[in-house]
Scaffold this motif. Structure first.
Motif, PDB file in Angstrom:
ATOM      1  N   HIS A 156       1.027  -1.053  -0.133  1.00 14.38           N
ATOM      2  CA  HIS A 156      -0.063  -0.039  -0.108  1.00 14.38           C
ATOM      3  C   HIS A 156       1.135   1.185   0.087  1.00 14.38           C
ATOM      4  CE1 HIS A 156      -2.823   2.974   1.382  1.00 14.38           C
ATOM      5  NE2 HIS A 156      -3.838   2.071   1.158  1.00 14.38           N
ATOM      6  N   PRO A 157       0.541   2.306  -0.432  1.00 15.32           N
ATOM      7  CA  PRO A 157       1.449   3.574  -0.593  1.00 15.32           C
ATOM      8  C   PRO A 157       1.497   4.137   0.743  1.00 15.32           C
ATOM      9  CG  PRO A 157      -0.311   3.763  -2.128  1.00 15.32           C
ATOM     10  CD  PRO A 157      -0.663   2.332  -1.688  1.00 15.32           C
ATOM     11  N   SER A 158       0.908   3.690   1.645  1.00 15.90           N
ATOM     12  CA  SER A 158       1.245   4.357   3.237  1.00 15.90           C
ATOM     13  C   SER A 158       2.300   3.562   3.824  1.00 15.90           C
ATOM     14  CB  SER A 158       0.089   3.929   4.159  1.00 15.90           C
ATOM     15  OG  SER A 158      -0.316   2.691   4.174  1.00 15.90           O
ATOM     16  N   ALA A 159       2.755   2.126   3.072  1.00 17.11           N
ATOM     17  CA  ALA A 159       3.700   1.550   3.568  1.00 17.11           C
ATOM     18  C   ALA A 159       4.975   2.330   3.244  1.00 17.11           C
ATOM     19  CB  ALA A 159       3.803   0.090   2.879  1.00 17.11           C
ATOM     20  N   ILE A 160       4.783   2.845   2.186  1.00 15.46           N
ATOM     21  CA  ILE A 160       6.035   3.636   1.473  1.00 15.46           C
ATOM     22  C   ILE A 160       6.376   4.985   2.301  1.00 15.46           C
ATOM     23  CG2 ILE A 160       7.020   5.076  -0.437  1.00 15.46           C
ATOM     24  CD1 ILE A 160       5.417   3.139  -2.122  1.00 15.46           C
ATOM     25  N   LEU A 161       5.260   5.410   2.797  1.00 15.50           N
ATOM     26  CA  LEU A 161       5.480   6.677   3.874  1.00 15.50           C
ATOM     27  C   LEU A 161       6.317   6.263   5.072  1.00 15.50           C
ATOM     28  CD1 LEU A 161       1.720   8.014   3.645  1.00 15.50           C
ATOM     29  CD2 LEU A 161       4.013   9.323   3.030  1.00 15.50           C
ATOM     30  N   ARG A 162       5.812   4.917   5.705  1.00 10.98           N
ATOM     31  CA  ARG A 162       6.576   4.313   6.864  1.00 10.98           C
ATOM     32  C   ARG A 162       7.963   4.061   6.532  1.00 10.98           C
ATOM     33  NH1 ARG A 162       1.318   2.188   7.138  1.00 10.98           N
ATOM     34  NH2 ARG A 162       2.241   0.270   6.344  1.00 10.98           N
ATOM     35  N   GLU A 163       8.148   3.385   5.179  1.00  7.58           N
ATOM     36  CA  GLU A 163       9.688   2.806   4.875  1.00  7.58           C
ATOM     37  C   GLU A 163       9.729   3.365   3.438  1.00  7.58           C
ATOM     38  OE1 GLU A 163      11.793  -1.176   4.902  1.00  7.58           O
ATOM     39  OE2 GLU A 163      10.240  -1.123   6.219  1.00  7.58           O
ATOM     40  N   PRO A 164      10.397   4.610   3.251  1.00  9.96           N
ATOM     41  CA  PRO A 164      10.568   5.156   1.795  1.00  9.96           C
ATOM     42  C   PRO A 164      11.250   4.339   0.766  1.00  9.96           C
ATOM     43  CG  PRO A 164      10.891   6.712   3.341  1.00  9.96           C
ATOM     44  CD  PRO A 164      10.603   5.572   4.171  1.00  9.96           C
ATOM     45  N   SER A 165      12.259   3.362   1.459  1.00 14.30           N
ATOM     46  CA  SER A 165      13.075   2.411   0.731  1.00 14.30           C
ATOM     47  C   SER A 165      12.198   1.376   0.029  1.00 14.30           C
ATOM     48  CB  SER A 165      13.963   1.830   1.436  1.00 14.30           C
ATOM     49  OG  SER A 165      13.553   0.856   2.477  1.00 14.30           O
ATOM     50  N   ARG A 166      11.047   1.295   0.276  1.00 12.64           N
ATOM     51  CA  ARG A 166      10.075   0.372  -0.630  1.00 12.64           C
ATOM     52  C   ARG A 166       9.532   0.924  -1.783  1.00 12.64           C
ATOM     53  NH1 ARG A 166       6.678  -1.934   4.562  1.00 12.64           N
ATOM     54  NH2 ARG A 166       8.019  -3.801   4.663  1.00 12.64           N
ATOM     55  N   TYR A 167       9.761   2.299  -2.134  1.00  7.77           N
ATOM     56  CA  TYR A 167       9.233   2.767  -3.544  1.00  7.77           C
ATOM     57  C   TYR A 167       9.814   2.126  -4.410  1.00  7.77           C
ATOM     58  CZ  TYR A 167       7.552   6.114  -6.874  1.00  7.77           C
ATOM     59  OH  TYR A 167       7.109   6.482  -7.870  1.00  7.77           O
ATOM     60  N   LYS A 168      11.083   1.697  -4.663  1.00 13.78           N
ATOM     61  CA  LYS A 168      11.592   1.223  -5.756  1.00 13.78           C
ATOM     62  C   LYS A 168      11.129  -0.060  -6.139  1.00 13.78           C
ATOM     63  CE  LYS A 168      16.475   0.907  -7.299  1.00 13.78           C
ATOM     64  NZ  LYS A 168      17.873   0.970  -6.745  1.00 13.78           N
ATOM     65  N   SER A 169      10.813  -0.942  -4.990  1.00 13.26           N
ATOM     66  CA  SER A 169      10.134  -2.441  -5.423  1.00 13.26           C
ATOM     67  C   SER A 169       8.670  -2.259  -5.789  1.00 13.26           C
ATOM     68  CB  SER A 169      10.375  -3.336  -4.260  1.00 13.26           C
ATOM     69  OG  SER A 169       9.477  -3.041  -3.120  1.00 13.26           O
ATOM     70  N   VAL A 170       7.908  -1.234  -5.191  1.00 12.71           N
ATOM     71  CA  VAL A 170       6.533  -1.102  -5.695  1.00 12.71           C
ATOM     72  C   VAL A 170       6.609  -0.333  -6.961  1.00 12.71           C
ATOM     73  CG1 VAL A 170       4.447   0.371  -5.085  1.00 12.71           C
ATOM     74  CG2 VAL A 170       5.837  -0.788  -3.063  1.00 12.71           C
ATOM     75  N   ALA A 171       7.413   0.455  -7.283  1.00 13.52           N
ATOM     76  CA  ALA A 171       7.500   1.071  -8.568  1.00 13.52           C
ATOM     77  C   ALA A 171       7.711  -0.072  -9.744  1.00 13.52           C
ATOM     78  CB  ALA A 171       8.477   2.099  -8.758  1.00 13.52           C
ATOM     79  N   ALA A 172       8.511  -1.037  -9.427  1.00 15.22           N
ATOM     80  CA  ALA A 172       8.867  -2.214 -10.122  1.00 15.22           C
ATOM     81  C   ALA A 172       7.555  -3.064 -10.308  1.00 15.22           C
ATOM     82  CB  ALA A 172       9.961  -3.105  -9.710  1.00 15.22           C
ATOM     83  N   ASP A 173       6.828  -3.223  -9.316  1.00 19.58           N
ATOM     84  CA  ASP A 173       5.547  -3.942  -9.325  1.00 19.58           C
ATOM     85  C   ASP A 173       4.397  -3.382 -10.302  1.00 19.58           C
ATOM     86  OD1 ASP A 173       6.600  -5.883  -7.323  1.00 19.58           O
ATOM     87  OD2 ASP A 173       5.234  -5.013  -5.691  1.00 19.58           O
ATOM     88  N   PHE A 174       4.434  -1.929 -10.181  1.00 16.56           N
ATOM     89  CA  PHE A 174       3.764  -1.146 -11.238  1.00 16.56           C
ATOM     90  C   PHE A 174       4.079  -1.074 -12.676  1.00 16.56           C
ATOM     91  CE2 PHE A 174       1.467   0.493  -7.267  1.00 16.56           C
ATOM     92  CZ  PHE A 174       0.358   0.853  -7.748  1.00 16.56           C
ATOM     93  N   ARG A 175       5.315  -1.172 -12.777  1.00 18.32           N
ATOM     94  CA  ARG A 175       5.978  -1.483 -14.172  1.00 18.32           C
ATOM     95  C   ARG A 175       5.408  -2.600 -14.821  1.00 18.32           C
ATOM     96  NH1 ARG A 175      10.040   1.320 -12.114  1.00 18.32           N
ATOM     97  NH2 ARG A 175      11.255  -0.606 -11.840  1.00 18.32           N
ATOM     98  N   GLU A 176       5.348  -3.974 -13.919  1.00 18.64           N
ATOM     99  CA  GLU A 176       5.137  -5.339 -14.224  1.00 18.64           C
ATOM    100  C   GLU A 176       3.416  -5.116 -14.544  1.00 18.64           C
ATOM    101  OE1 GLU A 176       6.757  -7.869 -15.233  1.00 18.64           O
ATOM    102  OE2 GLU A 176       8.420  -6.248 -15.003  1.00 18.64           O
ATOM    103  N   ILE A 177       2.659  -4.427 -13.871  1.00 18.92           N
ATOM    104  CA  ILE A 177       1.127  -4.340 -14.132  1.00 18.92           C
ATOM    105  C   ILE A 177       1.067  -3.583 -15.611  1.00 18.92           C
ATOM    106  CG2 ILE A 177      -0.722  -3.010 -13.483  1.00 18.92           C
ATOM    107  CD1 ILE A 177       0.391  -3.241 -10.278  1.00 18.92           C
ATOM    108  N   VAL A 178       1.799  -2.801 -15.887  1.00 21.38           N
ATOM    109  CA  VAL A 178       1.535  -1.988 -16.922  1.00 21.38           C
ATOM    110  C   VAL A 178       1.982  -2.862 -18.078  1.00 21.38           C
ATOM    111  CG1 VAL A 178       2.359  -0.135 -18.497  1.00 21.38           C
ATOM    112  CG2 VAL A 178       1.682   0.426 -16.357  1.00 21.38           C
TER     113      VAL A 178
END
Length: 187
Positions: A156-178
């Motif tokens: 969830h985006p709120s997890a990135i608020l708590r741990e900003p280092s997760r952004y990179k892996s979530v962004a990779a997940d979103f690229r895979e969604i596309v």
């Protein structure tokens, strides 16, 4: 009976099926493109959503917008909703009674939308939609297929608020969604 988007919205606005209806400011109906092939499902509205009656506003919404922009999507191309439509006090996880009371709304939203891809945002959504034993830290970005729909989950985006280092892996997940969307469009 065949339900419409207006029917679902009216029912959500008037719903008193669980105790959260007594503590909410506004219920939060899903929002977005009602012909979208991508549906994002989170667990519950947060405090900002409760105040405005709109999903994914506030700081988590800003992160979601950035994730979408970074992978070439925008809110106008997707549909966003939550498992439950009312804000749990203290941002606690929704209880089973609350999830059960709201699940028919989500089922009707999904039925009307007929998405090709469902993305669960966070552990609670993934455990309700994909598998009760889903482990978000280990299984995010993996895919399952059900009823001609590809399902995946990410933080969830709120997890990135708590741990900003997760952004990179979530962004990779979103690229895979596309990428998955592109593959499904070709079939």
């Amino acid at each position: 009976m065949q339900y419409t988007w207006d029917d679902i919205s009216q029912h959500v606005m008037a719903c008193t099926e669980c105790p959260l209806s007594r503590t909410r400011h506004l219920p939060v109906m899903g929002r977005g493109n009602r012909q979208a092939d991508i549906m994002l499902i989170a667990e519950a509205p947060g405090g900002c959503e409760d105040e405005q009656g709109i999903p994914f506003v506030g700081r988590s919404g800003e992160i979601l917008d950035r994730l979408l922009r970074d992978c070439g999507l925008d809110r106008g191309e997707i549909y966003m909703t939550n498992i439950i439509k009312c804000h749990p006090p203290g941002n606690r996880d929704p209880g089973e009674e609350e999830k059960e009371a709201c699940f028919p709304h989500l089922k009707y939203e999904t039925f009307l939308l007929k998405p090709r891809i469902i993305v669960c945002l966070g552990r609670v959504a993934a455990q309700r939609i994909i598998s009760p034993d889903f482990r978000i830290t280990r299984q995010h970005g993996t895919w399952v297929c059900r009823k001609n729909c590809a399902l995946t989950a990410t933080f969830h985006p709120s997890a990135i608020l708590r741990e900003p280092s997760r952004y990179k892996s979530v962004a990779a997940d979103f690229r895979e969604i596309v990428k998955k969307r592109s593959q499904l469009t070709q079939t």
